[in-house]
Write a protein that holds these residues in place. Structure first.
Motif, PDB file in Angstrom:
ATOM      1  N   ALA A 251       0.839  -1.205   0.000  1.00  0.00           N
ATOM      2  CA  ALA A 251       0.000   0.000   0.000  1.00  0.00           C
ATOM      3  C   ALA A 251       0.871   1.252   0.000  1.00  0.00           C
ATOM      4  N   TRP A 252       2.005   1.206   0.721  1.00  0.00           N
ATOM      5  CA  TRP A 252       2.928   2.336   0.744  1.00  0.00           C
ATOM      6  C   TRP A 252       3.544   2.582  -0.632  1.00  0.00           C
ATOM      7  N   GLU A 253       3.955   1.523  -1.304  1.00  0.00           N
ATOM      8  CA  GLU A 253       4.529   1.671  -2.640  1.00  0.00           C
ATOM      9  C   GLU A 253       3.518   2.297  -3.596  1.00  0.00           C
ATOM     10  N   LEU A 254       2.276   1.869  -3.505  1.00  0.00           N
ATOM     11  CA  LEU A 254       1.223   2.432  -4.349  1.00  0.00           C
ATOM     12  C   LEU A 254       0.963   3.888  -3.988  1.00  0.00           C
ATOM     13  N   LEU A 255       0.992   4.188  -2.682  1.00  0.00           N
ATOM     14  CA  LEU A 255       0.707   5.540  -2.214  1.00  0.00           C
ATOM     15  C   LEU A 255       1.776   6.532  -2.679  1.00  0.00           C
ATOM     16  N   LYS A 256       3.036   6.127  -2.669  1.00  0.00           N
ATOM     17  CA  LYS A 256       4.108   7.007  -3.146  1.00  0.00           C
ATOM     18  C   LYS A 256       3.838   7.451  -4.578  1.00  0.00           C
ATOM     19  N   ASN A 257       3.466   6.504  -5.421  1.00  0.00           N
ATOM     20  CA  ASN A 257       3.176   6.834  -6.816  1.00  0.00           C
ATOM     21  C   ASN A 257       1.927   7.702  -6.941  1.00  0.00           C
ATOM     22  N   THR A 258       0.932   7.399  -6.120  1.00  0.00           N
ATOM     23  CA  THR A 258      -0.321   8.164  -6.160  1.00  0.00           C
ATOM     24  C   THR A 258      -0.088   9.631  -5.819  1.00  0.00           C
ATOM     25  N   ILE A 259       0.663   9.864  -4.732  1.00  0.00           N
ATOM     26  CA  ILE A 259       0.915  11.238  -4.300  1.00  0.00           C
ATOM     27  C   ILE A 259       1.782  11.969  -5.318  1.00  0.00           C
ATOM     28  N   SER A 260       2.818  11.308  -5.831  1.00  0.00           N
ATOM     29  CA  SER A 260       3.691  11.935  -6.817  1.00  0.00           C
ATOM     30  C   SER A 260       2.915  12.354  -8.056  1.00  0.00           C
ATOM     31  N   ASN A 261       2.080  11.481  -8.559  1.00  0.00           N
ATOM     32  CA  ASN A 261       1.293  11.801  -9.748  1.00  0.00           C
ATOM     33  C   ASN A 261       0.244  12.875  -9.483  1.00  0.00           C
ATOM     34  N   ALA A 262      -0.206  12.970  -8.234  1.00  0.00           N
ATOM     35  CA  ALA A 262      -1.246  13.937  -7.906  1.00  0.00           C
ATOM     36  C   ALA A 262      -0.719  15.351  -7.732  1.00  0.00           C
ATOM     37  N   ILE A 263       0.492  15.509  -7.148  1.00  0.00           N
ATOM     38  CA  ILE A 263       0.924  16.864  -6.789  1.00  0.00           C
ATOM     39  C   ILE A 263       2.286  17.274  -7.323  1.00  0.00           C
ATOM     40  N   ASN A 264       3.165  16.328  -7.681  1.00  0.00           N
ATOM     41  CA  ASN A 264       4.534  16.696  -8.042  1.00  0.00           C
ATOM     42  C   ASN A 264       4.547  17.550  -9.318  1.00  0.00           C
ATOM     43  N   GLY A 265       5.046  18.786  -9.200  1.00  0.00           N
ATOM     44  CA  GLY A 265       5.102  19.693 -10.336  1.00  0.00           C
ATOM     45  C   GLY A 265       3.806  20.409 -10.641  1.00  0.00           C
ATOM     46  N   GLN A 266       2.782  20.133  -9.872  1.00  0.00           N
ATOM     47  CA  GLN A 266       1.463  20.727 -10.131  1.00  0.00           C
ATOM     48  C   GLN A 266       1.295  22.050  -9.398  1.00  0.00           C
ATOM     49  N   GLU A 267       0.553  22.969 -10.015  1.00  0.00           N
ATOM     50  CA  GLU A 267       0.164  24.217  -9.354  1.00  0.00           C
ATOM     51  C   GLU A 267      -1.194  23.985  -8.699  1.00  0.00           C
ATOM     52  N   LEU A 268      -1.232  24.063  -7.358  1.00  0.00           N
ATOM     53  CA  LEU A 268      -2.421  23.663  -6.612  1.00  0.00           C
ATOM     54  C   LEU A 268      -2.681  24.605  -5.442  1.00  0.00           C
ATOM     55  N   LYS A 269      -3.886  24.530  -4.923  1.00  0.00           N
ATOM     56  CA  LYS A 269      -4.232  25.230  -3.687  1.00  0.00           C
ATOM     57  C   LYS A 269      -3.926  24.316  -2.504  1.00  0.00           C
ATOM     58  N   ILE A 270      -3.627  24.926  -1.346  1.00  0.00           N
ATOM     59  CA  ILE A 270      -3.462  24.154  -0.120  1.00  0.00           C
ATOM     60  C   ILE A 270      -4.179  24.857   1.022  1.00  0.00           C
TER      61      ILE A 270
END
Length: 220
Positions: free
Chosen positions: A78-97
């Motif tokens: 689940a951790w391995e999957l989560l790392k990829n999920t988070i990276s694809n969701a936010i890495n390099g993205q312009e987002l609100k927090i």
């Protein structure tokens, strides 16, 4: 049961969606003013040109850093999957927090995913962002009014200058800060007016007008 503190990044909740806890000690820089001083030979002190160009002070970006925690004993796959999920969701993205300690406001900027550490039973993932200096209200400010004749409409605004949009069912004349603008039926963004910090009094003239004024407030 105590509420779990979490970040909301874009549409993702770090605990609700990712089962990640926030490591204590996450940081957000203050908004540092961009200053400009010029030495004048033979004069005391320096000439302050900080607001000479626009009449207002501008600010540098804020740096945000945090670590997300995932109990790896729960599931390594689940951790391995989560790392990829988070990276694809936010890495390099312009987002609100949205931060857990600042309700009703968001910041925005570009995010990065840093080092992963799964050498212990508690896995961590570093995230960071370069954010705009402003904390924007989550919801825009909306004021509704009816106009028959001339009416003073006060608009309260936070620190950041703001433009207004007026939606009206009849044509209007609006005066503000020594400027007069004719506003047609429908929704119009008024580029001639800039709301300052504090109370801004608009003088609006119309006949049987139902108006909605909208603007985005932000503070430091």
């Amino acid at each position: 049961m105590n509420e779990v503190r979490e970040f909301v990044i874009g549409s993702y909740h770090t605990f609700t969606d990712w089962d990640c806890f926030i490591q204590s000690g996450w940081t957000l820089d203050s908004a540092k003013p961009k200053t400009k001083y010029v030495d004048i030979p033979g004069a005391d002190g320096q000439l302050d040109l900080t607001s000479a160009l626009t009449g207002q002070v501008n600010f540098d970006s804020r740096e945000f850093k945090a670590s997300l925690i995932f109990p790896i004993t729960k599931s390594r796959s689940a951790w391995e999957l989560l790392k990829n999920t988070i990276s694809n969701a936010i890495n390099g993205q312009e987002l609100k927090i949205q931060l857990p300690d600042v309700k009703g406001y968001f910041l925005k900027g570009r995010f990065s995913v840093g080092k992963y550490d799964d050498s212990t039973s508690i896995a961590t993932l570093e995230i960071s962002a370069t954010l705009e200096p402003w904390r924007y209200k989550t919801m825009p400010t909306i004021l509704k009014s009816t106009i028959s004749g001339t009416k003073i409409v006060p608009l309260e605004n936070e620190r950041k200058s703001a433009l207004i949009t007026i939606d009206t069912n009849v044509a209007l004349t609006v005066k503000f800060d020594k400027k007069t603008v004719a506003v047609p039926v429908g929704k119009t963004e008024i580029l001639d007016f800039v709301l300052k910090q504090g109370t801004n009094n608009l003088s609006i003239t119309g006949t049987n007008a139902a108006i909605t004024i909208t603007y985005q407030e932000a503070s430091l």
